[in-house]
Design a protein around this motif. Sequence first.
Motif, PDB file in Angstrom:
ATOM      1  N   PHE A  13       0.854  -1.184   0.000  1.00 15.10           N
ATOM      2  CA  PHE A  13       0.000   0.000   0.000  1.00 15.10           C
ATOM      3  C   PHE A  13       0.890   1.234   0.000  1.00 15.10           C
ATOM      4  O   PHE A  13       1.952   1.214   0.633  1.00 15.10           O
ATOM      5  CB  PHE A  13      -0.882  -0.030   1.263  1.00 15.10           C
ATOM      6  N   PRO A  14       0.584   2.301  -0.678  1.00 18.38           N
ATOM      7  CA  PRO A  14      -0.694   2.740  -1.226  1.00 18.38           C
ATOM      8  C   PRO A  14      -0.896   2.465  -2.713  1.00 18.38           C
ATOM      9  O   PRO A  14      -1.773   3.069  -3.333  1.00 18.38           O
ATOM     10  CB  PRO A  14      -0.674   4.238  -0.963  1.00 18.38           C
ATOM     11  N   ILE A  15      -0.119   1.570  -3.301  1.00 14.92           N
ATOM     12  CA  ILE A  15      -0.315   1.274  -4.722  1.00 14.92           C
ATOM     13  C   ILE A  15      -1.386   0.191  -4.827  1.00 14.92           C
ATOM     14  O   ILE A  15      -1.120  -0.998  -4.636  1.00 14.92           O
ATOM     15  CB  ILE A  15       1.013   0.861  -5.385  1.00 14.92           C
ATOM     16  N   SER A  17      -3.115  -1.263  -7.203  1.00 11.16           N
ATOM     17  CA  SER A  17      -2.983  -2.376  -8.145  1.00 11.16           C
ATOM     18  C   SER A  17      -2.002  -3.427  -7.628  1.00 11.16           C
ATOM     19  O   SER A  17      -2.196  -4.627  -7.853  1.00 11.16           O
ATOM     20  CB  SER A  17      -2.547  -1.867  -9.523  1.00 11.16           C
ATOM     21  N   GLU A  18      -0.976  -2.999  -6.901  1.00 14.62           N
ATOM     22  CA  GLU A  18      -0.028  -3.962  -6.325  1.00 14.62           C
ATOM     23  C   GLU A  18      -0.662  -4.728  -5.164  1.00 14.62           C
ATOM     24  O   GLU A  18      -0.369  -5.904  -4.963  1.00 14.62           O
ATOM     25  CB  GLU A  18       1.250  -3.257  -5.900  1.00 14.62           C
ATOM     26  N   LEU A  19      -1.538  -4.057  -4.395  1.00 16.02           N
ATOM     27  CA  LEU A  19      -2.252  -4.758  -3.323  1.00 16.02           C
ATOM     28  C   LEU A  19      -3.207  -5.786  -3.922  1.00 16.02           C
ATOM     29  O   LEU A  19      -3.297  -6.917  -3.432  1.00 16.02           O
ATOM     30  CB  LEU A  19      -3.010  -3.769  -2.428  1.00 16.02           C
ATOM     31  N   ASP A  20      -3.900  -5.415  -5.005  1.00 10.71           N
ATOM     32  CA  ASP A  20      -4.773  -6.371  -5.700  1.00 10.71           C
ATOM     33  C   ASP A  20      -3.964  -7.594  -6.140  1.00 10.71           C
ATOM     34  O   ASP A  20      -4.388  -8.731  -5.945  1.00 10.71           O
ATOM     35  CB  ASP A  20      -5.418  -5.722  -6.932  1.00 10.71           C
ATOM     36  N   ALA A  21      -2.791  -7.371  -6.733  1.00 13.29           N
ATOM     37  CA  ALA A  21      -1.951  -8.470  -7.211  1.00 13.29           C
ATOM     38  C   ALA A  21      -1.461  -9.343  -6.055  1.00 13.29           C
ATOM     39  O   ALA A  21      -1.419 -10.577  -6.167  1.00 13.29           O
ATOM     40  CB  ALA A  21      -0.770  -7.914  -8.012  1.00 13.29           C
ATOM     41  N   LEU A  22      -1.100  -8.722  -4.938  1.00 11.91           N
ATOM     42  CA  LEU A  22      -0.666  -9.480  -3.764  1.00 11.91           C
ATOM     43  C   LEU A  22      -1.792 -10.387  -3.267  1.00 11.91           C
ATOM     44  O   LEU A  22      -1.559 -11.560  -2.945  1.00 11.91           O
ATOM     45  CB  LEU A  22      -0.222  -8.528  -2.647  1.00 11.91           C
ATOM     46  N   MET A  23      -3.004  -9.873  -3.224  1.00  4.82           N
ATOM     47  CA  MET A  23      -4.133 -10.679  -2.751  1.00  4.82           C
ATOM     48  C   MET A  23      -4.379 -11.859  -3.688  1.00  4.82           C
ATOM     49  O   MET A  23      -4.690 -12.970  -3.234  1.00  4.82           O
ATOM     50  CB  MET A  23      -5.391  -9.814  -2.606  1.00  4.82           C
ATOM     51  N   ILE A  24      -4.203 -11.667  -4.983  1.00  2.00           N
ATOM     52  CA  ILE A  24      -4.343 -12.778  -5.942  1.00  2.00           C
ATOM     53  C   ILE A  24      -3.269 -13.821  -5.665  1.00  2.00           C
ATOM     54  O   ILE A  24      -3.556 -15.020  -5.597  1.00  2.00           O
ATOM     55  CB  ILE A  24      -4.281 -12.258  -7.393  1.00  2.00           C
ATOM     56  N   ARG A  25      -2.013 -13.368  -5.491  1.00  2.00           N
ATOM     57  CA  ARG A  25      -0.917 -14.322  -5.220  1.00  2.00           C
ATOM     58  C   ARG A  25      -1.155 -15.104  -3.937  1.00  2.00           C
ATOM     59  O   ARG A  25      -0.752 -16.260  -3.819  1.00  2.00           O
ATOM     60  CB  ARG A  25       0.417 -13.584  -5.136  1.00  2.00           C
ATOM     61  N   LYS A  26      -1.788 -14.495  -2.964  1.00  2.00           N
ATOM     62  CA  LYS A  26      -2.055 -15.158  -1.687  1.00  2.00           C
ATOM     63  C   LYS A  26      -3.296 -16.050  -1.742  1.00  2.00           C
ATOM     64  O   LYS A  26      -3.619 -16.716  -0.762  1.00  2.00           O
ATOM     65  CB  LYS A  26      -2.206 -14.130  -0.568  1.00  2.00           C
ATOM     66  N   GLN A  55      -6.470 -19.568  11.071  1.00  2.00           N
ATOM     67  CA  GLN A  55      -6.888 -18.178  11.278  1.00  2.00           C
ATOM     68  C   GLN A  55      -7.231 -17.535   9.927  1.00  2.00           C
ATOM     69  O   GLN A  55      -6.569 -17.810   8.930  1.00  2.00           O
ATOM     70  CB  GLN A  55      -5.747 -17.385  11.933  1.00  2.00           C
ATOM     71  N   THR A  56      -8.273 -16.715   9.921  1.00  2.00           N
ATOM     72  CA  THR A  56      -8.614 -15.936   8.733  1.00  2.00           C
ATOM     73  C   THR A  56      -8.509 -14.466   9.078  1.00  2.00           C
ATOM     74  O   THR A  56      -9.051 -14.017  10.092  1.00  2.00           O
ATOM     75  CB  THR A  56     -10.041 -16.267   8.239  1.00  2.00           C
ATOM     76  N   PHE A  57      -7.799 -13.735   8.238  1.00  2.00           N
ATOM     77  CA  PHE A  57      -7.642 -12.296   8.394  1.00  2.00           C
ATOM     78  C   PHE A  57      -8.410 -11.595   7.284  1.00  2.00           C
ATOM     79  O   PHE A  57      -8.519 -12.121   6.181  1.00  2.00           O
ATOM     80  CB  PHE A  57      -6.167 -11.897   8.310  1.00  2.00           C
ATOM     81  N   THR A  58      -8.904 -10.422   7.569  1.00  2.00           N
ATOM     82  CA  THR A  58      -9.567  -9.610   6.565  1.00  2.00           C
ATOM     83  C   THR A  58      -8.665  -8.436   6.228  1.00  2.00           C
ATOM     84  O   THR A  58      -8.217  -7.719   7.122  1.00  2.00           O
ATOM     85  CB  THR A  58     -10.928  -9.097   7.082  1.00  2.00           C
ATOM     86  N   VAL A  59      -8.398  -8.273   4.949  1.00  2.00           N
ATOM     87  CA  VAL A  59      -7.636  -7.127   4.455  1.00  2.00           C
ATOM     88  C   VAL A  59      -8.632  -6.211   3.754  1.00  2.00           C
ATOM     89  O   VAL A  59      -9.383  -6.656   2.890  1.00  2.00           O
ATOM     90  CB  VAL A  59      -6.518  -7.556   3.473  1.00  2.00           C
ATOM     91  N   LEU A  60      -8.641  -4.947   4.165  1.00  2.00           N
ATOM     92  CA  LEU A  60      -9.540  -3.970   3.558  1.00  2.00           C
ATOM     93  C   LEU A  60      -8.731  -2.839   2.942  1.00  2.00           C
ATOM     94  O   LEU A  60      -7.765  -2.357   3.537  1.00  2.00           O
ATOM     95  CB  LEU A  60     -10.498  -3.391   4.592  1.00  2.00           C
ATOM     96  N   LEU A  61      -9.149  -2.441   1.754  1.00  2.00           N
ATOM     97  CA  LEU A  61      -8.585  -1.283   1.074  1.00  2.00           C
ATOM     98  C   LEU A  61      -9.689  -0.245   0.985  1.00  2.00           C
ATOM     99  O   LEU A  61     -10.687  -0.453   0.294  1.00  2.00           O
ATOM    100  CB  LEU A  61      -8.097  -1.655  -0.326  1.00  2.00           C
ATOM    101  N   GLU A  62      -9.527   0.839   1.735  1.00  2.00           N
ATOM    102  CA  GLU A  62     -10.495   1.935   1.697  1.00  2.00           C
ATOM    103  C   GLU A  62      -9.992   2.948   0.682  1.00  2.00           C
ATOM    104  O   GLU A  62      -8.825   3.344   0.707  1.00  2.00           O
ATOM    105  CB  GLU A  62     -10.622   2.579   3.071  1.00  2.00           C
TER     106      GLU A  62
END
Length: 164
Positions: A13-15, A17-26, A55-62
């Motif tokens: 973060f704050p990029i 598109s890179e956070l979106d890509a990281l979530m896909i990789r994970k 454990q499940t974590f929630t990642v939020l992008l506001e």
Amino acid sequence: MATLYDEACLKTFPIDSELDALMIRKGAKPLAEDEVRIPLGGDPGRGWNVADGDQTFTVLLELPPYHACSVRASRSTVGTLDLAPYHAAVDPFVASHRGFASQPGVDAERNGIRMHAEVQGRQLPAGGAELLMVIDQQVVDAGKQTPGTIATPLRFVHQINTGR
């Protein structure tokens, strides 16, 4: 949780598109719009559930006007929270970004929920501010809790507000 926060919210973060890509990789599971609306209070954004063992974590992008990345989880125990892993992730970030200052911790109890918050912030050269926050919530009296309240017991947040 602190490792995921470091990777997603401090290093990526704050990029967006890179956070979106990281979530896909994970292999993160995208949240439905109504699942995002509750924790963001109707502000725009998106989110994912990230499984790590049991454990499940929630990642939020506001999304702006408050641009923020947070990692959230439920705590199963009541009591003092060990924030050493959070500080181990945040301290190097703060050291490499000039101007952060810690604010006094906040402890409050309202509607049967005890909250502890710690904030570090800095002014940005182009205006606005950058904040790093840890917010721990514990239900201490479910009978006094406001009906319909949905609490996120623990969250780590990195927020950038450009003031625009």
